[in-house]
Motif scaffolding. Structure first.
Motif, PDB file in Angstrom:
ATOM      1  N   TYR A  91      -0.190 -15.698   4.610  1.00  0.00           N
ATOM      2  CA  TYR A  91      -0.877 -14.749   5.695  1.00  0.00           C
ATOM      3  C   TYR A  91      -2.539 -15.726   6.469  1.00  0.00           C
ATOM      4  CZ  TYR A  91      -1.390 -11.007   9.201  1.00  0.00           C
ATOM      5  OH  TYR A  91      -1.901 -10.223   9.590  1.00  0.00           O
ATOM      6  N   HIS A 103       0.076   6.029   6.514  1.00  0.00           N
ATOM      7  CA  HIS A 103       0.313   4.258   7.058  1.00  0.00           C
ATOM      8  C   HIS A 103       1.842   4.858   8.242  1.00  0.00           C
ATOM      9  CE1 HIS A 103       3.604   3.381   4.515  1.00  0.00           C
ATOM     10  NE2 HIS A 103       3.211   3.551   3.340  1.00  0.00           N
ATOM     11  N   ALA A 120       4.642   0.738   8.048  1.00  0.00           N
ATOM     12  CA  ALA A 120       3.511  -0.229   7.237  1.00  0.00           C
ATOM     13  C   ALA A 120       2.964  -0.208   5.962  1.00  0.00           C
ATOM     14  CB  ALA A 120       3.230  -0.614   8.787  1.00  0.00           C
ATOM     15  N   LYS A 172      -1.611 -18.603   8.408  1.00  0.00           N
ATOM     16  CA  LYS A 172      -0.683 -18.083   9.148  1.00  0.00           C
ATOM     17  C   LYS A 172      -1.793 -18.415  10.656  1.00  0.00           C
ATOM     18  CE  LYS A 172       1.769 -14.572  10.277  1.00  0.00           C
ATOM     19  NZ  LYS A 172       2.212 -13.568  10.355  1.00  0.00           N
ATOM     20  N   LYS A 214       4.083  -2.945   3.902  1.00  0.00           N
ATOM     21  CA  LYS A 214       3.699  -4.080   2.827  1.00  0.00           C
ATOM     22  C   LYS A 214       2.158  -4.707   3.571  1.00  0.00           C
ATOM     23  CE  LYS A 214       5.743  -6.570   5.988  1.00  0.00           C
ATOM     24  NZ  LYS A 214       5.032  -7.978   5.989  1.00  0.00           N
ATOM     25  N   GLY A 215       2.115  -5.592   2.133  1.00  0.00           N
ATOM     26  CA  GLY A 215       1.825  -6.360   3.164  1.00  0.00           C
ATOM     27  C   GLY A 215       1.412  -7.794   2.509  1.00  0.00           C
ATOM     28  N   ASP A 216       1.058  -9.080   2.472  1.00  0.00           N
ATOM     29  CA  ASP A 216       1.997 -10.808   3.073  1.00  0.00           C
ATOM     30  C   ASP A 216       0.841 -11.211   2.003  1.00  0.00           C
ATOM     31  OD1 ASP A 216       3.538 -10.560   5.134  1.00  0.00           O
ATOM     32  OD2 ASP A 216       1.691  -9.398   6.102  1.00  0.00           O
ATOM     33  N   GLU A 259      -3.354   4.291   8.493  1.00  0.00           N
ATOM     34  CA  GLU A 259      -2.686   4.847   9.494  1.00  0.00           C
ATOM     35  C   GLU A 259      -2.725   6.427   9.334  1.00  0.00           C
ATOM     36  OE1 GLU A 259       0.009   2.317   9.108  1.00  0.00           O
ATOM     37  OE2 GLU A 259      -1.214   0.366   9.875  1.00  0.00           O
ATOM     38  N   ASN A 282      -1.501 -17.444  13.634  1.00  0.00           N
ATOM     39  CA  ASN A 282      -0.950 -16.136  14.368  1.00  0.00           C
ATOM     40  C   ASN A 282      -1.461 -15.039  14.276  1.00  0.00           C
ATOM     41  OD1 ASN A 282       0.827 -16.052  13.192  1.00  0.00           O
ATOM     42  ND2 ASN A 282       2.542 -15.713  14.868  1.00  0.00           N
ATOM     43  N   ALA A 283      -1.985 -14.889  12.619  1.00  0.00           N
ATOM     44  CA  ALA A 283      -2.475 -13.787  11.370  1.00  0.00           C
ATOM     45  C   ALA A 283      -3.623 -12.926  12.131  1.00  0.00           C
ATOM     46  CB  ALA A 283      -2.667 -14.350  10.195  1.00  0.00           C
ATOM     47  N   LYS A 284      -3.084 -11.624  12.730  1.00  0.00           N
ATOM     48  CA  LYS A 284      -3.255 -10.354  13.215  1.00  0.00           C
ATOM     49  C   LYS A 284      -4.896  -9.826  12.361  1.00  0.00           C
ATOM     50  CE  LYS A 284      -0.121  -9.591  16.230  1.00  0.00           C
ATOM     51  NZ  LYS A 284       1.474  -9.029  15.552  1.00  0.00           N
ATOM     52  N   TYR A 285      -4.666  -9.898  11.376  1.00  0.00           N
ATOM     53  CA  TYR A 285      -5.873  -8.421  10.502  1.00  0.00           C
ATOM     54  C   TYR A 285      -5.819  -9.619   9.316  1.00  0.00           C
ATOM     55  CZ  TYR A 285      -2.521  -5.646  13.000  1.00  0.00           C
ATOM     56  OH  TYR A 285      -1.846  -5.166  14.677  1.00  0.00           O
ATOM     57  N   PHE A 299      -2.820 -12.367   1.951  1.00  0.00           N
ATOM     58  CA  PHE A 299      -2.886 -11.356   2.888  1.00  0.00           C
ATOM     59  C   PHE A 299      -5.234 -10.935   2.254  1.00  0.00           C
ATOM     60  CE2 PHE A 299      -4.842  -6.405   3.754  1.00  0.00           C
ATOM     61  CZ  PHE A 299      -4.922  -6.461   4.857  1.00  0.00           C
ATOM     62  N   LEU A 356       0.746  -1.674  -0.231  1.00  0.00           N
ATOM     63  CA  LEU A 356      -0.322   0.130  -0.138  1.00  0.00           C
ATOM     64  C   LEU A 356       1.135   1.098  -0.383  1.00  0.00           C
ATOM     65  CD1 LEU A 356      -2.745   0.737   0.593  1.00  0.00           C
ATOM     66  CD2 LEU A 356      -2.297   1.394   3.249  1.00  0.00           C
ATOM     67  N   TRP A 388      -7.801  -2.807   4.301  1.00  0.00           N
ATOM     68  CA  TRP A 388      -6.769  -2.169   4.626  1.00  0.00           C
ATOM     69  C   TRP A 388      -6.713  -1.401   5.362  1.00  0.00           C
ATOM     70  CZ3 TRP A 388      -1.223  -3.427   2.702  1.00  0.00           C
ATOM     71  CH2 TRP A 388      -1.370  -3.957   1.437  1.00  0.00           C
ATOM     72  N   THR A 389      -6.680  -1.085   6.912  1.00  0.00           N
ATOM     73  CA  THR A 389      -6.171  -0.548   7.499  1.00  0.00           C
ATOM     74  C   THR A 389      -5.188   0.625   7.586  1.00  0.00           C
ATOM     75  OG1 THR A 389      -7.138  -1.618   9.514  1.00  0.00           O
ATOM     76  CG2 THR A 389      -5.779  -0.032  10.377  1.00  0.00           C
TER      77      THR A 389
HETATM   78  N1  LIG Z   1      -0.975   0.064   6.594  1.00  0.00           N
HETATM   79  C1  LIG Z   1      -0.815  -1.253   6.702  1.00  0.00           C
HETATM   80  C2  LIG Z   1      -0.466  -2.139   6.161  1.00  0.00           C
HETATM   81  C3  LIG Z   1      -0.500  -4.268   5.883  1.00  0.00           C
HETATM   82  N2  LIG Z   1      -1.502  -4.255   6.694  1.00  0.00           N
HETATM   83  C4  LIG Z   1      -2.297  -5.302   6.463  1.00  0.00           C
HETATM   84  C5  LIG Z   1      -1.428  -6.324   5.711  1.00  0.00           C
HETATM   85  C6  LIG Z   1      -0.787  -6.970   5.839  1.00  0.00           C
HETATM   86  O1  LIG Z   1      -0.135  -8.787   5.306  1.00  0.00           O
HETATM   87  C7  LIG Z   1      -1.297  -7.546   7.879  1.00  0.00           C
HETATM   88  C8  LIG Z   1      -0.041  -8.111   7.998  1.00  0.00           C
HETATM   89  O2  LIG Z   1       0.897  -6.684   8.383  1.00  0.00           O
HETATM   90  P1  LIG Z   1       2.139  -6.628   9.095  1.00  0.00           P
HETATM   91  O3  LIG Z   1       2.773  -7.924   8.990  1.00  0.00           O
HETATM   92  O4  LIG Z   1       3.020  -5.154   8.851  1.00  0.00           O
HETATM   93  O5  LIG Z   1       1.752  -7.080  10.573  1.00  0.00           O
HETATM   94  P2  LIG Z   1       2.052  -7.734  11.695  1.00  0.00           P
HETATM   95  O6  LIG Z   1       3.781  -7.866  11.585  1.00  0.00           O
HETATM   96  O7  LIG Z   1       1.936  -6.447  13.389  1.00  0.00           O
HETATM   97  O8  LIG Z   1       0.706  -8.816  12.113  1.00  0.00           O
HETATM   98  P3  LIG Z   1       1.350  -9.992  11.819  1.00  0.00           P
HETATM   99  O9  LIG Z   1       2.045 -10.590  13.371  1.00  0.00           O
HETATM  100  O10 LIG Z   1      -0.882 -10.189  11.922  1.00  0.00           O
HETATM  101  O11 LIG Z   1       1.869 -10.560  10.673  1.00  0.00           O
HETATM  102  O12 LIG Z   1      -1.889  -5.756   7.685  1.00  0.00           O
HETATM  103  C9  LIG Z   1      -3.063  -3.533   7.159  1.00  0.00           C
HETATM  104  O13 LIG Z   1      -3.880  -3.489   7.068  1.00  0.00           O
HETATM  105  N3  LIG Z   1      -2.571  -2.019   6.724  1.00  0.00           N
END
Ligand SMILES: Nc1ccn([C@H]2C[C@H](O)[C@@H](COP(=O)(O)OP(=O)(O)OP(=O)(O)O)O2)c(=O)n1
Length: 178
Positions: free
Chosen positions: A153, A105, A108, A156, A110-112, A122, A158-161, A115, A91, A119-120
């Protein structure tokens, strides 16, 4: 390598990239424009704690727009729900939003691979700026991934999002062990 417009379209045809809603007119030379969803959120507490679950309050952007203020972190969300099964989605901001002093943002982008969600965002701003639901806010670009992906992703544990949502999601840092 970044996917071109025709390669993005091919991946959409195959189903390895999903962008919903999708409109061909938002496809750029090697990117796709995403739009600000109507849901915003701010943290309830002024002082955040990286070890705690910091709760957020959701609100909607009214028709006349909403004025973002510097010094506050806003969580926004893309209108578009996306799935990326074979590439690394990124993004990025847009020059036109950047020129209004809007960051979408905080480190952050990068996406995975795997995913599947909206997209959230920031969001922060350099000076007060009125934003509107549906305005172009960023762009997605897609990188070719080198090598086999062992853990997608969305697979996974423990994927949080990855839980589908139309609202922005707060930091789940509290789920990390540290
Ligand atoms: N600005 C952003 C950036 C990323 N993502 C989404 C896409 C990613 O695939 C997912 C997880 O991003 P990260 O790997 O950077 O986040 P974490 O490492 O904190 O989370 P996790 O432990 O779930 O990997 O969030 C999002 O919604 N908004």
């Amino acid at each position: 390598m970044i996917l071109s417009d025709t390669r993005i379209l091919e991946e959409i045809e195959k189903g390895t990239i999903v962008i919903s809603p999708f409109d061909r007119k938002y496809l750029g030379t090697n990117s796709y424009d995403v739009h600000l969803g109507r849901h915003l959120a701010t943290y309830k507490d002024r002082v955040l704690d990286a070890r705690r679950h910091n709760e957020i309050e959701h609100f909607e952007i009214p028709a006349e727009g909403y004025i973002l203020q510097p010094g506050t972190l806003y969580l926004g969300v893309t209108e578009e729900y996306t799935e990326t099964h074979a590439h690394v989605p990124f993004l990025e901001g847009k020059s036109s939003t950047g020129r209004l002093g809007i960051d979408i943002h905080a480190t952050a982008g990068k996406g995975d691979v795997g995913f599947c969600n909206t997209w959230t965002l920031e969001i922060s701003c350099a000076q007060p700026v009125r934003v509107y639901a549906g305005m172009p806010i960023g762009q997605l670009i897609y990188f070719v991934v080198e090598g086999e992906v062992a853990t997608f992703y969305n697979k996974k544990g423990n994927a949080k999002y990855n839980n589908r949502t139309v609202k922005p999601v707060e930091s789940m840092m509290w789920r990390n062990e540290f």
